[in-house]
Design a protein around this motif. Structure first.
Motif, mmCIF file in Angstrom:
data_model
loop_
_atom_site.group_PDB
_atom_site.id
_atom_site.type_symbol
_atom_site.label_atom_id
_atom_site.label_comp_id
_atom_site.label_asym_id
_atom_site.label_seq_id
_atom_site.Cartn_x
_atom_site.Cartn_y
_atom_site.Cartn_z
ATOM 1 N N UNK A 605 0.804 -1.219 0.000
ATOM 2 C CA UNK A 605 0.000 0.000 0.000
ATOM 3 C C UNK A 605 0.839 1.273 0.000
ATOM 4 N N UNK A 606 2.175 1.127 -0.170
ATOM 5 C CA UNK A 606 3.034 2.302 -0.250
ATOM 6 C C UNK A 606 3.243 3.025 1.052
ATOM 7 N N UNK A 612 6.402 -2.172 -3.138
ATOM 8 C CA UNK A 612 5.794 -3.467 -2.846
ATOM 9 C C UNK A 612 6.860 -4.525 -2.622
ATOM 10 N N UNK A 613 6.731 -5.284 -1.540
ATOM 11 C CA UNK A 613 7.682 -6.348 -1.263
ATOM 12 C C UNK A 613 7.696 -6.729 0.202
ATOM 13 N N UNK A 614 8.659 -7.575 0.593
ATOM 14 C CA UNK A 614 8.818 -8.049 1.966
ATOM 15 C C UNK A 614 9.798 -7.153 2.724
ATOM 16 N N UNK A 615 9.493 -6.894 4.008
ATOM 17 C CA UNK A 615 10.367 -6.100 4.872
ATOM 18 C C UNK A 615 10.522 -6.821 6.214
ATOM 19 N N UNK A 670 -4.195 -5.048 8.110
ATOM 20 C CA UNK A 670 -3.837 -6.471 8.033
ATOM 21 C C UNK A 670 -2.756 -6.652 6.973
ATOM 22 N N UNK A 671 -1.692 -7.363 7.328
ATOM 23 C CA UNK A 671 -0.615 -7.639 6.383
ATOM 24 C C UNK A 671 -0.230 -9.112 6.453
#
Length: 690
Positions: A605-606, A612-615, A670-671
């Protein structure tokens, strides 16, 4: 002559059983065999009927059709000698490729199968026809009728007519063009409606008064039902050549080219259009007439209802408008190109109708709409606020998309009279493939995800274990890899395919398809809604029956899933867990060192300017999550969806390890989350790895 006739008869009856051949031969007397030419020609007709009967064998519910042909065969054998005067014209070349209608009926292109015999039969007086000609004419008429009924059954299942109101009584002259609609009617601009039984129209605008386009006649009669039409894609029979009906093939595909332009010009002028000399401007005129109201209603009514009279009346226009969307056409409109992107189309149905309709969709199934179909560009807003069932169609039409008989979707916004719609038209019988169905229990409505058929089918790619192609598909369709809320499970299909690999050599060592799934957001604990299995339980069954050589590839897949957070105790409804199937499996052999474990969360969602990606979670929070995860794994008999609370540096989260997701207790965001084991963890961005 008798010998030649007998030989011809024997060849013609080769497809008939031995008893039938004996019966047919016995019915031909020695004197009749002397009529060699007529006998051979009639025998050729008999052979064609035998061929037709064989082809009808695999048409669903075709008992009546086959019986009609059998009856004609039997009577033709009994009256073999009664067509002497016209028998010489019964020959002809049959089609090598049989076109099958939307219902699977083998349309034999009668005028080509019986070229001289049938070409002008309909125009001849019945008294001038021989008995065989009259009988065959009746048989073909009956065949057409029954085949059309089969086609209608297919079309009807894709058409929903929902009552939304009635016309007002005509005693008041001001009511002549007015209707009363119910609350919650769900109408929106450009929706198609039917007034009474045959007045097709569209909603022009909404407001305190709902307006429609000009009616064919005033609404003199009050109380007529107003029904909203919801048109979905049709499901052609598995052996259908296209989505076309018998009536469409006969009325649209067979025509006289020499009369085409004259007929087309007359239709255009009759509906208020002009006929310029320039070919490109003519095509622009065809689009303008359709997107307005001049021809839209009648053309779509003809194709929705499969009405042969209406199809014939508008045939030249339907052919010409379809050719505007044709690959390889001469004089294409400047800027009119195949559309690439996502379009949407929505239907407003009640919950029960949606469930029943969606139940028919299968993975990889190919479907089509039976008429020109309006959709909206998704990136420009589409029609998201309307409808309980949405079709999201991914069109990848860049470059040459097929041979010169291919028709492509295209944007018509520039030429449309409805300037507020970002309209993309799908030509009739353009096939699309079902990728998946997002279920309404999670989303606000049900979404059917479709794609054009020029791209590889992901389900066939998985089945074939071409993992390089799968990786490319995942990069292009990254939002479709996570199927935890879908009818069909990608990661479970991958696990099933991996389980079938006969040896590690059968798999591409450079590509781990399970890692690809999780990299793009799939849940390693996803329960397959069709089987109740998890990826781990599928691999467990494969391990229990595999050879030592084959088991090594399965073991690597099991290791991947365990490292990514798969639970060996988890079971779906009615299914078995990994440890139920392999109770003695050594899980300790796959335990990674703590320093190699990372926990990540997914951003799309910026937030905070992140791509966009995994952190990663911060180190202290990740250690806490891992500790909670180990407690969760060790808990016997835990329920699906159990929530654990975890406090991070600044926020607290509710974590569901079975669904691999977190919910921020402050913001309710929610993620997806991921457990990942790798000595050097990469931050993953869609399409890239940093």
């Amino acid at each position: 002559a008798a010998a030649a006739a007998a030989a011809s008869l024997a060849r013609a009856a080769a497809a008939v059983s031995r008893d039938e051949r004996a019966s047919a031969a016995a019915a031909v007397s020695r004197d009749e065999r002397a009529a060699a030419t007529a006998g051979a020609a009639a025998a050729a007709l008999l052979e064609k009927l035998c061929s037709l009967r064989r082809q009808l064998a695999d048409v669903p519910r075709s008992g009546k059709l086959a019986e009609l042909v059998k009856r004609a065969q039997d009577e033709l054998r009994q009256r073999f000698n009664m067509d002497m005067q016209t028998g010489g014209s019964l020959g002809g070349m049959s089609s090598q490729t049989v076109e099958r209608t939307v219902s699977g009926f083998p349309y034999l292109e009668f005028a080509r199968l019986f070229p001289e015999y049938l070409h002008d039969m309909d125009s001849r007086a019945s008294g001038s026809l021989s008995w065989i000609q009259q009988h065959l004419q009746t048989m073909l008429s009956n065949l057409r009728e029954e085949a059309s009924k089969l086609d209608q059954q297919i079309l009807t299942k894709a058409t929903f007519a929902i009552q939304v109101g009635k016309t007002l009584p005509s005693s008041d002259p001001s009511n002549k063009f007015r209707i009363d609609v119910s609350d919650g009617h769900g109408l929106r601009p450009m929706d198609e409606i039917v007034i009474g039984s045959d007045e097709y129209n569209r909603v022009r605008a909404l407001g305190s008064i709902i307006t429609f386009f000009q009616l064919a006649c005033p609404l003199e009669e009050g109380g007529l039902e107003i029904k909203k039409l919801c048109i979905g894609p049709v499901f052609p029979a598995s052996n259908a050549s296209s989505g076309k009906t018998l009536n469409f093939l006969e009325q649209i595909e067979i025509f006289d080219p020499e009369l085409e332009e004259q007929r087309l010009e007359q239709i255009v002028r009759d509906h208020g259009g002009n006929w310029p000399n320039d070919a490109k401007k003519r095509k622009e005129q065809l689009i303008s007439l359709y997107t307005g109201e001049a021809l839209y209603r009648k053309v779509n009514q003809a194709m929705y209802t499969d009405d042969p009279k209406l199809l014939k009346e508008h045939a030249a226009y339907i052919r010409a408008l379809r050719d505007v969307f044709k690959q390889g056409q001469a004089d294409p409109i400047d800027g009119f190109e195949p559309f690439s992107g996502e379009v949407t189309r929505r239907m407003k149905l009640d919950e029960e109708a949606v469930i029943e309709y969606v139940e028919r969709f299968a993975r990889g199934q190919e479907v089509c709409w039976s008429a020109f179909t309006s959709t909206s560009e998704a990136c420009k807003g589409g029609n998201d606020e309307f409808g309980d069932l949405e079709f999201k169609i991914r069109c990848n039409m860049s470059g040459k998309v097929g041979d010169d008989d291919h028709y492509f979707p295209a944007s018509v916004s520039r030429w449309s009279k409805i300037t507020t719609e970002s309209e993309v038209i799908l030509p009739p019988h353009t096939f699309f493939r079902i990728v998946n169905v997002q279920v309404a229990s999670v989303w606000t409505h049900t979404v059917v995800i479709m794609e054009t058929t020029n791209d590889p089918c992901v389900w066939k790619v998985i089945q074939a274990q071409t993992w390089g192609v799968f990786e490319a598909w995942a990069q292009t369709n990254c939002d479709l890899v996570d199927t935890r809320y879908c009818k069909f499970s990608i990661i479970n299909a991958v696990a099933k395919a991996v389980a079938k690999a006969v040896s590690p050599e059968a798999q591409d060592p450079k590509v781990n398809p399970l890692t690809i799934c999780i990299q793009y957001g799939a849940n390693p604990n996803e329960v397959d809604k069709e089987t109740g299995n998890t990826p781990l339980s599928t691999l467990a069954r494969a391990h229990s029956r595999s050879t030592p050589q084959g088991a090594s590839g399965v073991v690597e897949a099991i290791k991947t899933l365990l490292h990514e957070g798969a639970d060996p105790n988890l079971k779906g409804p009615g299914g078995q867990s990994f440890l139920d199937i392999l109770p003695g499996y050594d899980l300790e052999a796959h335990n990674p060192e703590a320093k190699d474990i990372d926990w990540m969360y997914w951003v799309q969602d910026g937030v905070d300017g992140k791509s966009t990606g995994w952190y990663r979670w911060d180190a202290s929070a990740a250690a806490l999550v891992e500790s909670k995860f180990q407690d969760w794994l060790a808990e016997p008999g835990k329920a699906l969806g159990k929530i654990l609370s975890i406090q991070s540096t600044n926020f607290s989260y509710d974590v569901d390890f079975s669904m691999m997701r977190q919910r921020n207790t402050t913001t309710s965001t929610i993620r997806k989350i991921r457990r990942h084991v790798e000595e050097t963890t990469k931050k993953l961005v869609i399409g890239k790895a940093w």
